[in-house]
Design an enzyme around this catalytic site. Structure first.
Site, PDB file in Angstrom:
ATOM      1  N   THR A 409      46.342  41.836  58.303  1.00  0.00           N
ATOM      2  CA  THR A 409      45.096  41.803  57.554  1.00  0.00           C
ATOM      3  C   THR A 409      43.925  42.625  58.063  1.00  0.00           C
ATOM      4  O   THR A 409      43.894  43.106  59.181  1.00  0.00           O
ATOM      5  CB  THR A 409      44.599  40.365  57.306  1.00  0.00           C
ATOM      6  OG1 THR A 409      44.106  39.803  58.492  1.00  0.00           O
ATOM      7  CG2 THR A 409      45.667  39.492  56.749  1.00  0.00           C
ATOM      8  N   THR A 427      45.571  42.382  53.029  1.00  0.00           N
ATOM      9  CA  THR A 427      46.684  42.399  53.989  1.00  0.00           C
ATOM     10  C   THR A 427      47.936  43.056  53.443  1.00  0.00           C
ATOM     11  O   THR A 427      48.159  43.101  52.228  1.00  0.00           O
ATOM     12  CB  THR A 427      47.037  40.952  54.393  1.00  0.00           C
ATOM     13  OG1 THR A 427      48.047  40.972  55.393  1.00  0.00           O
ATOM     14  CG2 THR A 427      47.512  40.147  53.204  1.00  0.00           C
ATOM     15  N   GLU A 429      50.497  42.074  55.694  1.00  0.00           N
ATOM     16  CA  GLU A 429      51.116  41.101  56.591  1.00  0.00           C
ATOM     17  C   GLU A 429      51.317  41.667  57.981  1.00  0.00           C
ATOM     18  O   GLU A 429      50.325  41.900  58.660  1.00  0.00           O
ATOM     19  CB  GLU A 429      52.422  40.522  56.022  1.00  0.00           C
ATOM     20  CG  GLU A 429      52.583  39.021  56.260  1.00  0.00           C
ATOM     21  CD  GLU A 429      53.104  38.607  57.614  1.00  0.00           C
ATOM     22  OE1 GLU A 429      53.986  39.280  58.155  1.00  0.00           O
ATOM     23  OE2 GLU A 429      52.639  37.586  58.126  1.00  0.00           O
ATOM     24  N   GLU A 453      55.151  40.516  52.816  1.00  0.00           N
ATOM     25  CA  GLU A 453      54.473  39.237  52.602  1.00  0.00           C
ATOM     26  C   GLU A 453      55.417  38.068  52.382  1.00  0.00           C
ATOM     27  O   GLU A 453      55.051  36.910  52.624  1.00  0.00           O
ATOM     28  CB  GLU A 453      53.524  39.364  51.402  1.00  0.00           C
ATOM     29  CG  GLU A 453      52.259  38.599  51.548  1.00  0.00           C
ATOM     30  CD  GLU A 453      51.425  39.118  52.714  1.00  0.00           C
ATOM     31  OE1 GLU A 453      51.250  38.346  53.685  1.00  0.00           O
ATOM     32  OE2 GLU A 453      50.979  40.259  52.663  1.00  0.00           O
ATOM     33  N   ASP A 456      55.864  35.277  54.892  1.00  0.00           N
ATOM     34  CA  ASP A 456      54.905  34.186  55.036  1.00  0.00           C
ATOM     35  C   ASP A 456      55.437  32.881  54.436  1.00  0.00           C
ATOM     36  O   ASP A 456      54.849  31.823  54.622  1.00  0.00           O
ATOM     37  CB  ASP A 456      53.566  34.539  54.384  1.00  0.00           C
ATOM     38  CG  ASP A 456      52.590  35.161  55.365  1.00  0.00           C
ATOM     39  OD1 ASP A 456      52.905  35.210  56.567  1.00  0.00           O
ATOM     40  OD2 ASP A 456      51.508  35.590  54.932  1.00  0.00           O
ATOM     41  N   SER A 481      48.953  31.526  52.990  1.00  0.00           N
ATOM     42  CA  SER A 481      48.214  32.482  53.806  1.00  0.00           C
ATOM     43  C   SER A 481      47.235  31.746  54.714  1.00  0.00           C
ATOM     44  O   SER A 481      46.891  30.587  54.474  1.00  0.00           O
ATOM     45  CB  SER A 481      47.439  33.444  52.895  1.00  0.00           C
ATOM     46  OG  SER A 481      46.538  34.245  53.627  1.00  0.00           O
ATOM     47  N   SER A 482      46.779  32.442  55.760  1.00  0.00           N
ATOM     48  CA  SER A 482      45.686  31.943  56.600  1.00  0.00           C
ATOM     49  C   SER A 482      44.377  32.668  56.340  1.00  0.00           C
ATOM     50  O   SER A 482      43.375  32.379  57.000  1.00  0.00           O
ATOM     51  CB  SER A 482      46.051  32.102  58.081  1.00  0.00           C
ATOM     52  OG  SER A 482      47.170  31.327  58.408  1.00  0.00           O
ATOM     53  N   GLY A 504      44.080  38.408  61.618  1.00  0.00           N
ATOM     54  CA  GLY A 504      44.568  37.686  62.784  1.00  0.00           C
ATOM     55  C   GLY A 504      45.680  36.701  62.533  1.00  0.00           C
ATOM     56  O   GLY A 504      45.921  35.829  63.371  1.00  0.00           O
ATOM     57  N   GLY A 505      46.378  36.765  61.383  1.00  0.00           N
ATOM     58  CA  GLY A 505      47.465  35.824  61.152  1.00  0.00           C
ATOM     59  C   GLY A 505      46.977  34.391  61.164  1.00  0.00           C
ATOM     60  O   GLY A 505      45.890  34.077  60.666  1.00  0.00           O
TER      61      GLY A 505
END
Length: 598
Positions: A409, A427, A429, A453, A456, A481-482, A504-505
């Site tokens: 991202t 993003t 990913e 993606e 995820d 997602s985060s 940052g995941g």
């Protein structure tokens, strides 16, 4: 302030504290860093009066600035920024990915979901081997199997139709000029090309980003991208149909589905039929002074972040900083709250078009009575790992999703001269996505990278007891997602105060929560809040940014039962906050971003 059907949830609760049973010890695994570190360069922060744009690369920020200076809206600037990021920060976002966008027009918050979707031909066994075991993560990522239907181009087009002022075509000019004339490869892009284990496996990417001897192009090399320039010109002229139909769509489908070792299952119908979704932002009362607004599922960002901050409000006040870094007592409480919130995240949060919502509203997970109950489990010693709670009635008993890597991202924050504002996290990913460089059917060198993606989603659709995992793979579903694009308002919801977010995941949630705490609890400006050391827990070890905490802090946490892991936590925060004289912007010293404006 109008936010669709979103509720404004009070999160100021009474405190109660009881003993809790210690579960089994924490896992020794933590999510790997989304992108490798490229150093730390101090940023000054930027004081501005009329408008501001913050993005992850100076060339992208400049493109947004040009749009705002020309009288464009925040939305115009965001389109220009994203197109340049597709070129100069290809490892993080681009045409081949997706995004979540929060937009404020002075009266209404729009939450536009441009998240990728699973192709119609996939099933829940997508990432299982022939013997029913989950694939190794990188084996799943590299190739066509992991590619979801990209969403960012069509989402931005729809957003521009609603909130743009400048002609669509004009927004592409900075990126087209840079793609045709070239840009200098930055130290960060070069470093990621050096460290990536798989991008060279794609012949087109290897020929474009690497030299004949296999070494990456050097820092300062002027890289031209004729394929991307041609595709951008076509999208500028014909709109998103130039991406989702025609030569680009055929090229994308062919590349994904004919990958020699790991083919995917995407179709022309998947691309042509993609539609962004407008969802209801969730706005949560915090500290009795602020409305913090974020994205609902399929993003887990806002709910998890505000669960953590809401639980902290239940506990007695402590000194949060000790010699400029978070104190031991604060870190203990924050990471314990994180364990509880991430346990809920693993069990309940997924695409609401496919899974039931606890208590029929996501706000059940932020309800005062529920957060009070969860906060009561925080004791003087670390619980190690937490179990999910029961925030509301569910027709299905879901299994917690097993831990697996999350990546990726870039983040964009913008405020225009009329006070319109947005936060967009975007993003592909993992760094460089699926490692497939698509030329858009142009036959020219270069192009854009396709996302990975679909990784995820949970690789394992069921647990050992046969219970479904909410975030399992299903056709046309959007993976959890985060991403945490965040807008902050005063307690009335009428005055906009700040825009922020980060890549940052899974750690995005911690990065944005830290910055909110720094800006609105600890009295720091946006830049100083971003500069603070990073920290968190993903319901396993306590994770601290390497080299940023004294040894005494680490030891004191271990005494309280924490397993401590010091590691790189390469956030890429951007934030713009209201001041008495206008705006103040901050950009993360861990990456290349800057803020520009007037």
């Amino acid at each position: 302030m109008h936010v669709g059907r979103a509720a404004l949830v009070p999160s100021i609760l009474l405190f109660s504290l009881t003993a809790c049973t210690q579960p089994d010890g924490p896992s020794s695994e933590i999510p790997p860093a989304p992108e490798t570190s490229s150093g730390y360069s101090a940023k000054p922060g930027w004081a501005l009066e009329r408008f501001a744009v913050a993005a992850a690369n100076p060339l992208a920020t400049e493109a947004g600035y040009e749009m705002l200076k020309a009288g464009g809206s925040a939305m115009d600037a965001a389109v220009a920024v994203q197109m340049v990021l597709s070129l100069v920060e290809p490892q993080s976002s681009g045409l081949g990915g997706g995004a979540f966008l929060l937009h404020w027009d002075g009266e209404h918050i729009a939450a536009l979901d441009g998240r990728e979707t699973a192709p119609a031909a996939v099933d829940e066994r997508l990432f299982l081997t022939a013997d029913g075991k989950p694939m190794a993560f990188l084996d799943a990522v590299v190739g066509g199997r992991s590619v979801g239907v990209p969403g960012v181009v069509r989402m931005l087009e729809r957003a521009h139709d609603q909130y743009g002022k400048l002609p669509w075509k004009a927004l592409f000019q900075p990126a087209i000029e840079l793609a045709e004339n070239g840009f200098e490869i930055s130290p960060r892009l070069h470093g990621l090309l050096v460290s990536d284990p798989a991008l060279r496996k794609d012949p087109r990417a290897a020929a474009f980003y690497y030299q004949d001897d296999g070494e990456p192009l050097p820092v300062g090399h002027r890289l031209r991208n004729p394929a991307l320039a041609a595709l951008l010109k076509d999208i500028a002229k014909r709109g998103s149909d130039a991406f989702y139909t025609g030569a680009n769509a055929r090229s994308l489908v062919l590349q994904v589905n004919t990958h020699p070792t790991n083919p995917g299952r995407i179709s022309l119908n998947d691309l042509e039929g993609y539609q962004p979704r407008e969802r209801d932002a969730i706005c949560t009362l915090w500290q009795k002074r602020y409305q913090v607004c974020g994205f609902p599922p399929p993003s887990s960002g806002h709910i998890t972040q505000m669960q953590i901050l809401g639980m902290l409000e239940q506990l007695p006040t402590v000194q949060p900083l000790d010699r400029g870094v978070p104190s031991v007592e604060f870190l203990h409480r924050y990471t314990e709250a994180s364990r509880l919130a991430y346990a809920d995240r693993a069990k309940y949060l997924a695409d609401p078009d496919f899974v039931p919502v606890p208590g029929r509203t996501w706000n059940s997970m932020l309800a005062p009575s529920y957060l009070k109950q969860r906060a009561a489990m925080i004791g003087p010693r670390s619980m190690g790992t937490a179990e999910a709670g029961e925030p509301g009635e569910m027709p299905i008993v879901f299994a917690p999703q097993a831990a697996q890597p999350e990546y990726g991202t870039s983040h964009i924050s913008i405020v225009d001269a009329e006070g319109n504002a947005l936060a967009m996290t975007t993003t592909i990913e993992q760094a460089f996505g699926s490692r497939l460089l698509n030329d858009g059917g142009t036959g020219l060198p270069g192009g854009y990278l396709l996302n990975n993606e679909l990784t995820d989603f949970a690789f394992e659709p069921y647990d050992a007891f046969g219970r479904q995992v909410a975030n399992r793979v299903e056709p046309n579903k959007r993976p959890r997602s985060s991403m945490s694009p965040t807008l902050v308002f005063d307690v009335t919801g009428e005055q906009f105060l700040a825009s922020l977010g980060s890549p940052g995941g899974a750690a995005i949630i911690h990065f944005t929560a830290k910055t909110l705490l720094g800006m609105y609890d600890w009295g720091l400006d946006a830049q100083r809040a971003i500069d603070l050391p990073n920290f968190g827990s993903f319901n396993g070890p306590t994770v601290l940014e390497a080299g940023r905490f004294p040894a005494s802090t680490v030891q004191a946490l271990k005494v309280r039962g924490h397993e401590v892991n010091e590691t790189e936590m390469t956030s890429g925060l951007q934030a713009i906050q209201r001041t008495d004289s206008g705006w103040f912007g901050g950009a993360d010293p861990r990456r290349e971003g800057v803020v520009m404006g007037e």
